[in-house]
Write an enzyme that holds these catalytic residues in place. Structure first.
Site, mmCIF file in Angstrom:
data_model
loop_
_atom_site.group_PDB
_atom_site.id
_atom_site.type_symbol
_atom_site.label_atom_id
_atom_site.label_comp_id
_atom_site.label_asym_id
_atom_site.label_seq_id
_atom_site.Cartn_x
_atom_site.Cartn_y
_atom_site.Cartn_z
ATOM 1 N N GLY A 159 -7.685 10.045 4.535
ATOM 2 C CA GLY A 159 -8.716 10.978 4.059
ATOM 3 C C GLY A 159 -9.817 10.254 3.305
ATOM 4 O O GLY A 159 -11.007 10.393 3.627
ATOM 5 N N ARG A 206 -0.058 1.448 11.065
ATOM 6 C CA ARG A 206 0.802 1.298 9.911
ATOM 7 C C ARG A 206 2.041 2.188 9.984
ATOM 8 O O ARG A 206 3.064 1.916 9.362
ATOM 9 C CB ARG A 206 -0.002 1.669 8.670
ATOM 10 C CG ARG A 206 0.442 0.937 7.459
ATOM 11 C CD ARG A 206 -0.227 1.533 6.273
ATOM 12 N NE ARG A 206 -1.585 1.099 6.092
ATOM 13 C CZ ARG A 206 -1.923 -0.081 5.592
ATOM 14 N NH1 ARG A 206 -1.004 -0.949 5.302
ATOM 15 N NH2 ARG A 206 -3.182 -0.387 5.422
ATOM 16 N N GLY A 258 -8.582 -1.552 20.276
ATOM 17 C CA GLY A 258 -7.380 -1.247 19.480
ATOM 18 C C GLY A 258 -6.091 -1.390 20.271
ATOM 19 O O GLY A 258 -5.010 -1.389 19.701
ATOM 20 N N HIS A 269 0.852 -1.192 0.000
ATOM 21 C CA HIS A 269 0.000 0.000 0.000
ATOM 22 C C HIS A 269 0.885 1.238 0.000
ATOM 23 O O HIS A 269 0.471 2.305 0.418
ATOM 24 C CB HIS A 269 -0.902 0.029 1.227
ATOM 25 C CG HIS A 269 -1.592 -1.262 1.454
ATOM 26 N ND1 HIS A 269 -1.098 -2.230 2.276
ATOM 27 C CD2 HIS A 269 -2.742 -1.752 0.946
ATOM 28 C CE1 HIS A 269 -1.901 -3.280 2.268
ATOM 29 N NE2 HIS A 269 -2.908 -3.015 1.467
ATOM 30 N N SER A 275 -9.535 3.017 10.996
ATOM 31 C CA SER A 275 -10.428 4.072 11.470
ATOM 32 C C SER A 275 -11.886 3.679 11.266
ATOM 33 O O SER A 275 -12.747 4.079 12.055
ATOM 34 C CB SER A 275 -10.113 5.405 10.799
ATOM 35 O OG SER A 275 -10.106 5.252 9.418
ATOM 36 N N GLY A 284 -10.549 7.075 3.279
ATOM 37 C CA GLY A 284 -11.226 6.096 4.141
ATOM 38 C C GLY A 284 -12.256 6.774 5.026
ATOM 39 O O GLY A 284 -13.392 6.316 5.159
HETATM 40 N N1 LIG Z 1 -4.581 0.498 17.609
HETATM 41 C C1 LIG Z 1 -5.076 1.697 17.362
HETATM 42 N N2 LIG Z 1 -5.898 2.304 18.254
HETATM 43 C C2 LIG Z 1 -6.405 3.522 17.996
HETATM 44 N N3 LIG Z 1 -6.155 4.199 16.873
HETATM 45 C C3 LIG Z 1 -5.354 3.639 15.956
HETATM 46 C C4 LIG Z 1 -4.765 2.378 16.142
HETATM 47 N N4 LIG Z 1 -4.019 2.086 15.048
HETATM 48 C C5 LIG Z 1 -4.133 3.135 14.215
HETATM 49 N N5 LIG Z 1 -4.930 4.065 14.768
HETATM 50 C C6 LIG Z 1 -5.379 5.325 14.186
HETATM 51 O O1 LIG Z 1 -5.815 5.057 12.870
HETATM 52 C C7 LIG Z 1 -5.323 6.081 12.018
HETATM 53 C C8 LIG Z 1 -5.190 5.559 10.614
HETATM 54 O O2 LIG Z 1 -6.470 5.198 10.170
HETATM 55 P P1 LIG Z 1 -6.640 4.505 8.753
HETATM 56 O O3 LIG Z 1 -6.166 5.429 7.700
HETATM 57 O O4 LIG Z 1 -7.998 3.967 8.657
HETATM 58 O O5 LIG Z 1 -5.608 3.323 8.947
HETATM 59 P P2 LIG Z 1 -5.143 2.138 8.031
HETATM 60 O O6 LIG Z 1 -5.197 2.609 6.609
HETATM 61 O O7 LIG Z 1 -3.765 1.882 8.540
HETATM 62 O O8 LIG Z 1 -6.066 0.993 8.347
HETATM 63 C C9 LIG Z 1 -3.996 6.468 12.638
HETATM 64 O O9 LIG Z 1 -3.636 7.768 12.264
HETATM 65 C C10 LIG Z 1 -4.275 6.345 14.114
HETATM 66 O O10 LIG Z 1 -4.815 7.539 14.650
HETATM 67 O O1 LIG Z 2 -4.850 -2.202 3.310
HETATM 68 C C1 LIG Z 2 -5.387 -3.201 3.649
HETATM 69 C C2 LIG Z 2 -5.795 -3.470 5.013
HETATM 70 O O2 LIG Z 2 -5.132 -2.619 5.875
HETATM 71 P P1 LIG Z 2 -5.853 -1.470 6.704
HETATM 72 O O3 LIG Z 2 -5.103 -1.525 7.982
HETATM 73 O O4 LIG Z 2 -7.295 -1.780 6.804
HETATM 74 O O5 LIG Z 2 -5.658 -0.212 5.917
HETATM 75 C C3 LIG Z 2 -5.728 -4.199 2.689
HETATM 76 O O6 LIG Z 2 -5.548 -3.748 1.407
HETATM 77 C C4 LIG Z 2 -4.984 -5.475 2.870
HETATM 78 O O7 LIG Z 2 -5.921 -6.334 3.358
#
Ligand SMILES: Nc1ncnc2c1ncn2[C@@H]1O[C@H](COP(=O)(O)OP(=O)(O)O)[C@@H](O)[C@H]1O
Ligand SMILES: O=C(COP(=O)(O)O)[C@@H](O)CO
Length: 594
Positions: free
Chosen positions: A400, A541, A484, A217, A443, A402
């Protein structure tokens, strides 16, 4: 660059429709993804895989005989929601229990774990194995933190073949865990990728350079070099993987190894073969016996140019599973006896959510909730690019989009529920479900949980007062922290949530009205969010690239600060609608269907 799309927001859904239409002999569409179109014997363990879309053939493309029984298919680069995973697992399960398997990403872990709990509670024995093959994403001592990339295939295939051979759930879990321990991958990238409708790439690699260890990613790599020759790249990939033999393999010489040379999206098959020629020669020179190599696209990253090499260190049992036949839309091997086709009517259809009874005062509170969600969508829309930019510094740049996807789905569900006569509890629950469902990702899971927690505190009967609001916010924060597992100081949204709830509860306890209490709390959250710039990430991440994020705020904390601030004017306008303390009404509506 993606050229062919309609409304970018519909891309993943339309892709799944077309994929199913093109592969009816192998897959059927169900809520949340796809399941096999063929009948699996009763009592077999079902392997349900999944992850974000944008990685084809992962994950729907490898559903079929000899491989997965179902795949939960999330939005582009976002994990599927817990609801999607649960729905696919229910459609796929045949009474022998379910193994959930997926790449080890924060969002996937949260959603699949939530689904696992729900399935177990529903009497379907369910376990999970997260794939952790990418050696560049964490040191060996922290193997459990590594990401899953093309090694997904070896783990899924071993688990599926074990299930097909009649192993029970414990044994399938053992095989999948063992396959994961014996799988190692290493990847490089030459360019980023651009999601449908985006004007800018999600991430980039400078022209003429190669990002070593970059994630699928765009998670930043561990090094950057000039683009090497094909043979030099083979040397880098082979030597990196031979430097880390899994436990139980004392030396490479004499070992039997399954090999995957994976193209990440826009490297041509011909280029892959040129690289594979050198990979094979170098492995053979090291005394490795190559078994059933795969050269092609097995886990991609949209149109990213990149390559990864996976070594699957076999023993007798794993070799049998690696060699077993499979018949899926994107992966075929050996000969598989065709199973009976399922009639689509045999698959369980979901029923519409019910709108329970509510009172007039709760419906008035629900109207304020809907207005607050409208304000939330507006502030996310305005800041969508900025949130993506912040997230791209050490994460994957999709915070953003998401948040936008989740918030828009939540507001649509909230309007529909309120129009159907729902009270505050129901509006927030349905909005939270829609958010988690459409956004996926970390998120998505956390915001879905937050809306549902606040909804539970507001109820469908009373006119919620400031104490109910403070209680709901505290429950949301407690839920997010226990789910989380992040604590204050680890550079996540929790750093803004905790000061927000502490300040809100204290002000309410001191007798402040809701507008004053919320305004003070929003200011505390925004200050705390700004202060996350000085922190090093320990979760999510961004963790592997901690130092890169110094000086930049956490994306989730920042968006939280923006959202609670945007809700202040809604509460000011609502004035007396939210009672200073709760009051009740006896006027109820009839329960209706959404
Ligand atoms: N374990 C956690 N508990 C609470 N908030 C978290 C945790 N891990 C990540 N986050 C929050 O999630 C945000 C990222 O959200 P999102 O873009 O949806 O993540 P991803 O693309 O990695 O799934 C981070 O900036 C942080 O604030
Ligand atoms: O990005 C993926 C899942 O990671 P998130 O932490 O939900 O962003 C996905 O493409 C791989 O399963």
């Amino acid at each position: 660059m993606t050229r062919l799309f309609n409304d970018p927001a519909d891309f993943a859904d339309e892709m799944i429709d077309g994929f199913v239409a093109a592969n009816r002999n192998q897959v059927r569409r169900v809520t949340g993804g796809v399941v096999r179109s063929t009948r699996t014997p009763e009592g077999t363990v079902a392997l349900v895989i999944g992850g974000g879309s944008g990685h084809y053939p992962a994950f729907g493309g490898i559903v079929g005989q000899g491989l997965a029984h179902g795949a939960a298919m999330g939005n582009l680069f976002a994990s599927p929601s817990a609801h999607q995973v649960e729905s696919v697992a229910k459609a796929a399960q045949r009474g022998g229990g379910v193994l959930l398997s997926y790449g080890n990403y924060a969002g996937d872990v949260l959603h699949f774990t939530q689904a696992q709990d729900a399935l177990n509670a529903a009497g379907i024995p369910t376990r999970s194995v997260a794939v952790t093959d990418d050696i560049s994403s964490a040191p060996l001592a922290e193997q459990h933190k590594r990401r899953g990339i093309a090694g997904d295939l070896t783990v899924f295939k071993s688990a599926a073949a074990a299930a097909e051979a009649g192993y029970d759930l414990d044994e399938v879990v053992r095989v999948a865990t063992h396959a994961n321990e014996r799988t190692r991958s290493f990847g490089v990238a030459f360019s980023g990728c651009t999601l449908p409708g985006a004007t800018e790439p999600l991430f980039t690699v400078p022209e003429g350079r190669m990002a070593v260890g970059m994630g699928i990613h765009g998670e930043p790599g561990i090094d950057e070099t000039d683009v090497p020759t094909a043979d030099e790249l083979a040397t880098l990939l082979v030597s990196s993987l031979l430097a880390e033999l899994p436990e139980g393999v004392s030396e490479a010489a004499g070992a039997r190894v399954g090999v995957i040379l994976n193209g990440l999206g826009s490297v041509k098959y011909e280029e892959l073969f040129v690289v594979y020629r050198a990979v094979a020669a170098q492995l053979e020179a090291a005394g490795v016996e190559i078994v059933d190599p795969e050269v092609g696209e097995l886990v991609t990253s949209f149109d990213m140019a990149g390559v990864s090499l996976t070594l699957f260190w076999l023993d007798e049992e794993l070799e049998g599973f690696w060699a077993a036949g499979a018949d899926t839309p994107a992966y075929r091997k050996g000969v598989v006896a065709a199973a009976e086709q399922l009639d689509p009517s045999e698959l369980v259809a979901e029923t519409a959510a019910e709108i329970p009874e509510s009172t007039d005062v709760s419906r008035a509170a629900a109207a304020v909730v809907v207005e607050a969600l409208d304000a939330l969508v507006q502030v996310i829309d305005t800041n969508v690019e900025e949130l993506g930019r912040i997230d791209a510094v050490a994460g994957d740049g999709d915070h953003g989009i998401g948040m936008q996807r989740g918030a828009r789905a939540a507001v649509t569900a909230a309007h529909a529920a309120a129009d159907a006569g729902a009270g505050a509890h129901t509006v927030l629950h349905l909005a939270g479900d829609a958010w988690a469902d459409r956004a996926g990702g970390t998120s998505g899971a956390l915001w879905g949980l937050a809306l549902r927690s606040v909804g539970t505190a507001l109820g469908d009967e009373v006119a919620p007062g400031r104490t109910d609001v403070a209680t709901g916010v505290q429950a949301a924060v407690d839920g997010i922290m226990s789910f989380g597992k992040a604590e204050v100081g680890q550079k996540t949204m929790v750093d803004a949530l905790v000061p927000f709830t502490t300040t809100l509860s204290a002000a309410v306890a001191d007798g402040a009205d809701l507008v004053t209490a919320w305004t003070t709390a929003a200011a505390a959250a925004s200050t705390a969010a700004a202060e996350t710039a000085d922190l090093l990430p320990k979760m999510g991440r961004a963790r592997p690239h901690a130092e890169k994020s110094l000086g930049t705020v956490d994306a989730g904390a920042h968006s939280f600060g923006l959202i609670v601030t945007a809700i202040v004017p809604v509460l000011e306008r609502a004035g007396g609608t939210t009672a200073p303390d709760r009051s009740t009404s006896t006027t109820t509506n009839e329960g209706v269907h959404a």
